[in-house]
Write a protein that holds these residues in place. Structure first.
Motif, PDB file in Angstrom:
ATOM      1  N   PHE A  15       0.819  -1.211   0.000  1.00 16.46           N
ATOM      2  CA  PHE A  15       0.000   0.000   0.000  1.00 16.46           C
ATOM      3  C   PHE A  15       0.855   1.265   0.000  1.00 16.46           C
ATOM      4  O   PHE A  15       0.459   2.286  -0.583  1.00 16.46           O
ATOM      5  CB  PHE A  15      -0.989  -0.009   1.164  1.00 16.46           C
ATOM      6  N   ILE A  16       2.026   1.223   0.621  1.00 17.52           N
ATOM      7  CA  ILE A  16       2.946   2.359   0.586  1.00 17.52           C
ATOM      8  C   ILE A  16       3.403   2.593  -0.857  1.00 17.52           C
ATOM      9  O   ILE A  16       3.375   3.731  -1.348  1.00 17.52           O
ATOM     10  CB  ILE A  16       4.149   2.127   1.526  1.00 17.52           C
ATOM     11  N   GLU A  45      -6.344  16.362  -3.562  1.00 18.39           N
ATOM     12  CA  GLU A  45      -6.139  14.917  -3.635  1.00 18.39           C
ATOM     13  C   GLU A  45      -4.699  14.561  -3.275  1.00 18.39           C
ATOM     14  O   GLU A  45      -4.446  13.583  -2.563  1.00 18.39           O
ATOM     15  CB  GLU A  45      -6.471  14.413  -5.040  1.00 18.39           C
ATOM     16  N   TYR A  46      -3.735  15.373  -3.740  1.00 13.68           N
ATOM     17  CA  TYR A  46      -2.329  15.124  -3.409  1.00 13.68           C
ATOM     18  C   TYR A  46      -2.105  15.235  -1.903  1.00 13.68           C
ATOM     19  O   TYR A  46      -1.406  14.411  -1.313  1.00 13.68           O
ATOM     20  CB  TYR A  46      -1.419  16.095  -4.160  1.00 13.68           C
ATOM     21  N   GLU A  47      -2.692  16.244  -1.298  1.00 12.22           N
ATOM     22  CA  GLU A  47      -2.568  16.418   0.156  1.00 12.22           C
ATOM     23  C   GLU A  47      -3.087  15.200   0.912  1.00 12.22           C
ATOM     24  O   GLU A  47      -2.445  14.708   1.849  1.00 12.22           O
ATOM     25  CB  GLU A  47      -3.370  17.649   0.587  1.00 12.22           C
ATOM     26  N   GLU A  48      -4.251  14.706   0.492  1.00 14.08           N
ATOM     27  CA  GLU A  48      -4.853  13.542   1.140  1.00 14.08           C
ATOM     28  C   GLU A  48      -3.978  12.303   0.974  1.00 14.08           C
ATOM     29  O   GLU A  48      -3.768  11.544   1.929  1.00 14.08           O
ATOM     30  CB  GLU A  48      -6.244  13.282   0.563  1.00 14.08           C
ATOM     31  N   HIS A  49      -3.457  12.086  -0.227  1.00  9.56           N
ATOM     32  CA  HIS A  49      -2.613  10.916  -0.464  1.00  9.56           C
ATOM     33  C   HIS A  49      -1.274  11.041   0.257  1.00  9.56           C
ATOM     34  O   HIS A  49      -0.730  10.045   0.739  1.00  9.56           O
ATOM     35  CB  HIS A  49      -2.413  10.699  -1.966  1.00  9.56           C
ATOM     36  N   SER A  50      -0.745  12.253   0.339  1.00  6.59           N
ATOM     37  CA  SER A  50       0.508  12.463   1.078  1.00  6.59           C
ATOM     38  C   SER A  50       0.318  12.133   2.555  1.00  6.59           C
ATOM     39  O   SER A  50       1.190  11.519   3.178  1.00  6.59           O
ATOM     40  CB  SER A  50       0.990  13.902   0.923  1.00  6.59           C
ATOM     41  N   GLN A  51      -0.816  12.542   3.105  1.00  6.84           N
ATOM     42  CA  GLN A  51      -1.103  12.230   4.509  1.00  6.84           C
ATOM     43  C   GLN A  51      -1.263  10.727   4.693  1.00  6.84           C
ATOM     44  O   GLN A  51      -0.768  10.150   5.659  1.00  6.84           O
ATOM     45  CB  GLN A  51      -2.360  12.967   4.989  1.00  6.84           C
ATOM     46  N   ARG A  52      -1.961  10.088   3.765  1.00  7.01           N
ATOM     47  CA  ARG A  52      -2.138   8.630   3.824  1.00  7.01           C
ATOM     48  C   ARG A  52      -0.774   7.931   3.779  1.00  7.01           C
ATOM     49  O   ARG A  52      -0.524   6.983   4.533  1.00  7.01           O
ATOM     50  CB  ARG A  52      -3.010   8.157   2.663  1.00  7.01           C
ATOM     51  N   SER A  54       2.133   9.140   4.696  1.00 11.38           N
ATOM     52  CA  SER A  54       2.790   9.381   5.982  1.00 11.38           C
ATOM     53  C   SER A  54       2.240   8.448   7.062  1.00 11.38           C
ATOM     54  O   SER A  54       3.002   7.865   7.849  1.00 11.38           O
ATOM     55  CB  SER A  54       2.594  10.841   6.382  1.00 11.38           C
ATOM     56  N   ASP A  55       0.925   8.296   7.094  1.00  9.59           N
ATOM     57  CA  ASP A  55       0.292   7.414   8.079  1.00  9.59           C
ATOM     58  C   ASP A  55       0.734   5.961   7.887  1.00  9.59           C
ATOM     59  O   ASP A  55       1.059   5.270   8.860  1.00  9.59           O
ATOM     60  CB  ASP A  55      -1.228   7.499   7.994  1.00  9.59           C
ATOM     61  N   LEU A  56       0.746   5.510   6.641  1.00  4.71           N
ATOM     62  CA  LEU A  56       1.157   4.123   6.365  1.00  4.71           C
ATOM     63  C   LEU A  56       2.608   3.881   6.775  1.00  4.71           C
ATOM     64  O   LEU A  56       2.935   2.843   7.356  1.00  4.71           O
ATOM     65  CB  LEU A  56       0.978   3.801   4.876  1.00  4.71           C
ATOM     66  N   ILE A  59       2.751   3.654  10.561  1.00  8.89           N
ATOM     67  CA  ILE A  59       2.243   2.345  11.004  1.00  8.89           C
ATOM     68  C   ILE A  59       3.287   1.270  10.772  1.00  8.89           C
ATOM     69  O   ILE A  59       3.549   0.434  11.639  1.00  8.89           O
ATOM     70  CB  ILE A  59       0.924   2.001  10.289  1.00  8.89           C
ATOM     71  N   LYS A  60       3.923   1.301   9.596  1.00  8.13           N
ATOM     72  CA  LYS A  60       4.951   0.298   9.285  1.00  8.13           C
ATOM     73  C   LYS A  60       6.098   0.371  10.295  1.00  8.13           C
ATOM     74  O   LYS A  60       6.570  -0.664  10.772  1.00  8.13           O
ATOM     75  CB  LYS A  60       5.485   0.500   7.872  1.00  8.13           C
ATOM     76  N   SER A  61       6.534   1.588  10.634  1.00  9.01           N
ATOM     77  CA  SER A  61       7.644   1.710  11.585  1.00  9.01           C
ATOM     78  C   SER A  61       7.257   1.193  12.962  1.00  9.01           C
ATOM     79  O   SER A  61       8.055   0.561  13.655  1.00  9.01           O
ATOM     80  CB  SER A  61       8.159   3.149  11.665  1.00  9.01           C
ATOM     81  N   ILE A  62       6.007   1.418  13.365  1.00 16.74           N
ATOM     82  CA  ILE A  62       5.529   0.899  14.656  1.00 16.74           C
ATOM     83  C   ILE A  62       5.501  -0.622  14.627  1.00 16.74           C
ATOM     84  O   ILE A  62       5.944  -1.288  15.574  1.00 16.74           O
ATOM     85  CB  ILE A  62       4.139   1.471  14.997  1.00 16.74           C
TER      86      ILE A  62
END
Length: 71
Positions: A15-16, A45-52, A54-56, A59-62
């Motif tokens: 997904f990343i 849309e770019y802002e939303e995907h950039s945030q997504r 970052s979130d992914l 999560i992966k690092s956690i």
């Protein structure tokens, strides 16, 4: 052919990568967009995907830190 389940990390990486690709596509649209209305939509849309993305990645690092694996 035997299919194996993806691990949690592999799933997150999938997904990343997909989200990075979509961000690249949106950047291209922004760069080549001539219509101000669409440009604003693409920027949002770019802002939303950039945030997504970052979130992914967070999560992966956690998951990596906690060494969480799926069975």
């Amino acid at each position: 052919m035997v299919l194996r389940s993806m691990t949690l990390i592999e799933t997150l990486e999938y997904f990343i990568d997909d989200t990075k690709q979509r961000c690249g596509d949106i950047k291209w649209e922004i760069k080549n967009c001539k219509d101000e209305t669409y440009l604003n939509d693409f920027k949002q849309e770019y802002e939303e995907h950039s945030q997504r993305l970052s979130d992914l990645e967070e999560i992966k690092s956690i998951v990596e830190i906690l060494d969480i694996e799926t069975p």
